[in-house]
Design a protein around this motif. Structure first.
Motif, PDB file in Angstrom:
ATOM      1  N   ARG A 109      -9.562  47.715  -4.008  1.00 45.63           N
ATOM      2  CA  ARG A 109      -8.127  47.460  -3.946  1.00 45.63           C
ATOM      3  C   ARG A 109      -7.468  48.314  -2.856  1.00 45.63           C
ATOM      4  N   LEU A 110      -7.949  49.553  -2.700  1.00 48.48           N
ATOM      5  CA  LEU A 110      -7.384  50.414  -1.657  1.00 48.48           C
ATOM      6  C   LEU A 110      -7.681  49.854  -0.275  1.00 48.48           C
ATOM      7  N   ARG A 111      -8.886  49.315  -0.090  1.00 49.87           N
ATOM      8  CA  ARG A 111      -9.256  48.794   1.229  1.00 49.87           C
ATOM      9  C   ARG A 111      -8.400  47.588   1.627  1.00 49.87           C
ATOM     10  N   THR A 112      -7.948  46.834   0.649  1.00 53.11           N
ATOM     11  CA  THR A 112      -7.141  45.645   0.956  1.00 53.11           C
ATOM     12  C   THR A 112      -5.642  45.936   0.946  1.00 53.11           C
ATOM     13  N   ALA A 113      -5.268  47.163   0.572  1.00 55.54           N
ATOM     14  CA  ALA A 113      -3.848  47.515   0.559  1.00 55.54           C
ATOM     15  C   ALA A 113      -3.329  47.611   1.996  1.00 55.54           C
ATOM     16  N   VAL A 114      -2.150  47.052   2.246  1.00 54.72           N
ATOM     17  CA  VAL A 114      -1.581  47.039   3.593  1.00 54.72           C
ATOM     18  C   VAL A 114      -0.561  48.150   3.765  1.00 54.72           C
ATOM     19  N   THR A 115       0.323  48.313   2.801  1.00 53.79           N
ATOM     20  CA  THR A 115       1.395  49.304   2.902  1.00 53.79           C
ATOM     21  C   THR A 115       1.139  50.468   1.954  1.00 53.79           C
ATOM     22  N   ASP A 116       1.897  51.544   2.145  1.00 52.01           N
ATOM     23  CA  ASP A 116       1.812  52.678   1.224  1.00 52.01           C
ATOM     24  C   ASP A 116       2.218  52.259  -0.184  1.00 52.01           C
TER      25      ASP A 116
ATOM     26  N   THR B 227      -3.235  45.508 -19.069  1.00 55.71           N
ATOM     27  CA  THR B 227      -3.296  44.380 -18.145  1.00 55.71           C
ATOM     28  C   THR B 227      -4.670  44.335 -17.497  1.00 55.71           C
ATOM     29  N   GLU B 228      -5.250  43.151 -17.403  1.00 53.39           N
ATOM     30  CA  GLU B 228      -6.547  43.009 -16.754  1.00 53.39           C
ATOM     31  C   GLU B 228      -6.444  43.468 -15.302  1.00 53.39           C
ATOM     32  N   ALA B 229      -7.276  44.393 -14.948  1.00 52.43           N
ATOM     33  CA  ALA B 229      -7.229  44.902 -13.584  1.00 52.43           C
ATOM     34  C   ALA B 229      -8.035  44.043 -12.630  1.00 52.43           C
ATOM     35  N   GLY B 230      -8.719  43.048 -13.145  1.00 54.41           N
ATOM     36  CA  GLY B 230      -9.549  42.196 -12.305  1.00 54.41           C
ATOM     37  C   GLY B 230     -10.907  42.817 -12.086  1.00 54.41           C
ATOM     38  N   GLU B 231     -11.731  42.110 -11.333  1.00 52.95           N
ATOM     39  CA  GLU B 231     -13.089  42.559 -11.114  1.00 52.95           C
ATOM     40  C   GLU B 231     -13.198  43.534  -9.958  1.00 52.95           C
ATOM     41  N   ARG B 232     -12.154  43.641  -9.125  1.00 42.87           N
ATOM     42  CA  ARG B 232     -12.223  44.540  -7.984  1.00 42.87           C
ATOM     43  C   ARG B 232     -12.128  45.993  -8.421  1.00 42.87           C
ATOM     44  N   SER B 233     -12.889  46.845  -7.768  1.00 46.57           N
ATOM     45  CA  SER B 233     -12.839  48.269  -8.063  1.00 46.57           C
ATOM     46  C   SER B 233     -11.607  48.887  -7.424  1.00 46.57           C
ATOM     47  N   TYR B 234     -11.334  50.124  -7.793  1.00 42.51           N
ATOM     48  CA  TYR B 234     -10.199  50.838  -7.200  1.00 42.51           C
ATOM     49  C   TYR B 234     -10.389  50.969  -5.692  1.00 42.51           C
TER      50      TYR B 234
ATOM     51  N   ASP C  55       1.632  49.409  -1.506  1.00 42.39           N
ATOM     52  CA  ASP C  55       0.448  48.752  -2.081  1.00 42.39           C
ATOM     53  C   ASP C  55      -0.563  49.786  -2.582  1.00 42.39           C
ATOM     54  N   ARG C  56      -0.745  50.856  -1.833  1.00 49.87           N
ATOM     55  CA  ARG C  56      -1.707  51.892  -2.219  1.00 49.87           C
ATOM     56  C   ARG C  56      -1.254  52.602  -3.497  1.00 49.87           C
ATOM     57  N   ILE C  57       0.028  52.880  -3.571  1.00 50.80           N
ATOM     58  CA  ILE C  57       0.557  53.520  -4.788  1.00 50.80           C
ATOM     59  C   ILE C  57       0.409  52.598  -5.985  1.00 50.80           C
ATOM     60  N   GLU C  58       0.675  51.318  -5.774  1.00 43.31           N
ATOM     61  CA  GLU C  58       0.530  50.344  -6.855  1.00 43.31           C
ATOM     62  C   GLU C  58      -0.928  50.278  -7.322  1.00 43.31           C
ATOM     63  N   ALA C  59      -1.877  50.295  -6.388  1.00 45.46           N
ATOM     64  CA  ALA C  59      -3.296  50.271  -6.750  1.00 45.46           C
ATOM     65  C   ALA C  59      -3.671  51.511  -7.561  1.00 45.46           C
ATOM     66  N   PHE C  60      -3.129  52.654  -7.153  1.00 44.92           N
ATOM     67  CA  PHE C  60      -3.419  53.896  -7.882  1.00 44.92           C
ATOM     68  C   PHE C  60      -2.852  53.847  -9.301  1.00 44.92           C
ATOM     69  N   LEU C  61      -1.607  53.393  -9.432  1.00 44.29           N
ATOM     70  CA  LEU C  61      -0.993  53.327 -10.753  1.00 44.29           C
ATOM     71  C   LEU C  61      -1.764  52.374 -11.672  1.00 44.29           C
ATOM     72  N   GLU C  62      -2.191  51.246 -11.145  1.00 47.70           N
ATOM     73  CA  GLU C  62      -2.978  50.314 -11.955  1.00 47.70           C
ATOM     74  C   GLU C  62      -4.304  50.945 -12.377  1.00 47.70           C
ATOM     75  N   HIS C  63      -4.856  51.777 -11.496  1.00 51.52           N
ATOM     76  CA  HIS C  63      -6.139  52.425 -11.798  1.00 51.52           C
ATOM     77  C   HIS C  63      -6.005  53.433 -12.934  1.00 51.52           C
ATOM     78  N   VAL C  64      -4.963  54.252 -12.894  1.00 50.03           N
ATOM     79  CA  VAL C  64      -4.833  55.320 -13.895  1.00 50.03           C
ATOM     80  C   VAL C  64      -4.085  54.873 -15.144  1.00 50.03           C
ATOM     81  N   ARG C  65      -3.488  53.664 -15.099  1.00 51.37           N
ATOM     82  CA  ARG C  65      -2.711  53.177 -16.241  1.00 51.37           C
ATOM     83  C   ARG C  65      -3.345  51.948 -16.893  1.00 51.37           C
ATOM     84  N   ALA C  66      -4.639  51.846 -16.796  1.00 50.21           N
ATOM     85  CA  ALA C  66      -5.369  50.746 -17.448  1.00 50.21           C
ATOM     86  C   ALA C  66      -4.804  49.386 -17.050  1.00 50.21           C
TER      87      ALA C  66
END
Length: 389
Positions: free
Chosen positions: A343-350, A333-340, A352-363
């Motif tokens: 994405r963490l800086r814009t995450a509001v909830t935990d 899945t395209e992760a978009g142009e934003r870096s990890y 969201d942070r876990i989702e950002a991490f999973l997207e980062h390590v799972r392409a």
């Protein structure tokens, strides 16, 4: 005269943590039988005899057994050192070996050949050990024929070949040079051959090897023909999945009265095949796939969208010789142009942070529905626990 050109034995090397000693002993035994069957006069081993500068005792035993077996066929054996070898340790054995086995590790003796006679007269073998410029330039402080200090592999090898050609003028007859280097025009196996280059500066031009009737090269693990008279034999055993499709063997070289007469490739047996299996993990573990490759060294590249539970354990239950497993999702899945970090800086909830991490390590692949439910449950449990403190 009949010559067998081999190289890069790498005694003591492991294959993904597995010893290769027994497999190499089997292959060198087959090579010895080929020497006997083809009435070989001289066996050349063009460097990287050992895989380490400090080989274990068992590596010395295997080398000694191999050299003695080759010599017992009636052939002369000429060995040079490579970049993996310690020239001092390898050269130490030279005085202890029987007549007819020559270990050439001294840079100052490059112009002094080992001479073997046949019905047509002498053949002079000039051995060039691996030459690290920073180490060997002290032997030639005057530099090369143009007065340039020897700073690169190419310059150092060119100077060594000048010494060989000087030796050829002093010793009339046919000649063979043996060297260990990275020559122009060859294809290395990525991550396998230890680099002796810095950028493109230390690639040795093929023209450097002009002169001898045959040039036996070592360092590249795959068979290579740079010209009719300049060749790599490659390693006798597969040491990487990257070279699984490269044949294993050696060159059988015939010299007649006028020089190079013919060169023939002789295959060596492969004790255990290497295969790379690609597909979804369940597809790789299918009965037909297992039946076809249960006895092979296996590199499994599974293409599932997310990592599977204990893939190596599951693979080894069906493929006892599975040595490597990699996840390469077939669809990402395209992760978009934003870096990890963005994405963490814009995450509001935990969550969201876990989702950002999973997207980062799972392409780009986030949590599945089941995983998302599990994450919510764990986070809710943590909130309830904190509320009770």
């Amino acid at each position: 005269m009949r010559i067998l050109h081999t190289s890069d034995w790498h005694i003591g090397r492991t294959f993904h943590g597995n010893s290769t000693m027994d497999a190499l002993a089997e292959v060198l035994g087959a090579l010895t039988e080929q020497v006997r069957r083809h009435d070989v006069d001289v066996v050349i081993v063009a460097g990287d005899v050992f895989d380490s500068a400090t080989p274990a005792a068992a590596a010395y035993t295997l080398l000694g057994d191999a050299l003695v077996s080759l010599h017992d066929t009636g052939a002369r054996v000429i060995v040079t050192s490579g970049n993996h070898d310690s020239a001092a340790r390898l050269g130490f054995q030279s005085r202890l070996l029987r007549d007819g086995i020559h270990v050439l590790t001294d840079p100052l003796a490059i112009g002094q050949p080992v001479t073997v006679d046949d019905a047509h007269g002498p053949v002079h073998f000039f051995g060039i050990p691996y030459l690290e410029p920073a180490i060997v330039r002290q032997h030639w402080p005057e530099g090369d024929s143009a007065g340039r200090q020897l700073r690169t592999q190419a310059q150092t090898m060119a100077h060594a070949m000048e010494l060989v050609r000087l030796g050829m003028r002093e010793h009339e007859g046919r000649s063979v040079a043996i060297a260990h280097c990275f020559a122009a025009g060859v294809d290395a196996t990525v991550g396998l051959e230890r680099e002796v280059r810095q950028g493109g500066l230390d690639v040795v031009p093929v023209s450097v090897f002009d002169g001898p009737d045959y040039v036996a090269l070592g360092h590249i693990h795959g068979r290579q023909e740079l010209s009719d008279r300049v060749r790599y034999a490659g390693a006798p055993l597969h040491y990487s999945f990257g070279e699984q499709h490269k044949p294993r063997g050696s060159w059988l070289v015939d010299l007649d009265a006028d020089g190079l007469a013919s060169v023939e490739w002789i295959e060596l047996p492969v004790p255990r095949r290497l295969v790379t299996l690609t597909g979804a993990l369940d597809e790789i573990l299918a009965p037909a796939m297992v039946a076809a490759h249960a006895d092979d060294w296996v590199c499994a590249i599974y293409t599932d969208a997310v990592p599977q539970t204990e893939p190596m354990r599951r693979l080894r239950e069906s493929f006892p010789f599975c040595a490597m497993v990699q996840l390469q999702p077939a669809v990402t899945t395209e992760a978009g142009e934003r870096s990890y970090a963005q994405r963490l800086r814009t995450a509001v909830t935990d969550a969201d942070r876990i989702e950002a991490f999973l997207e980062h390590v799972r392409a780009g692949n986030g949590a599945t529905d089941t995983e998302a439910a599990l994450i919510r449950s764990v986070l809710d449990e943590r909130v309830r626990a904190e509320a009770l403190v």
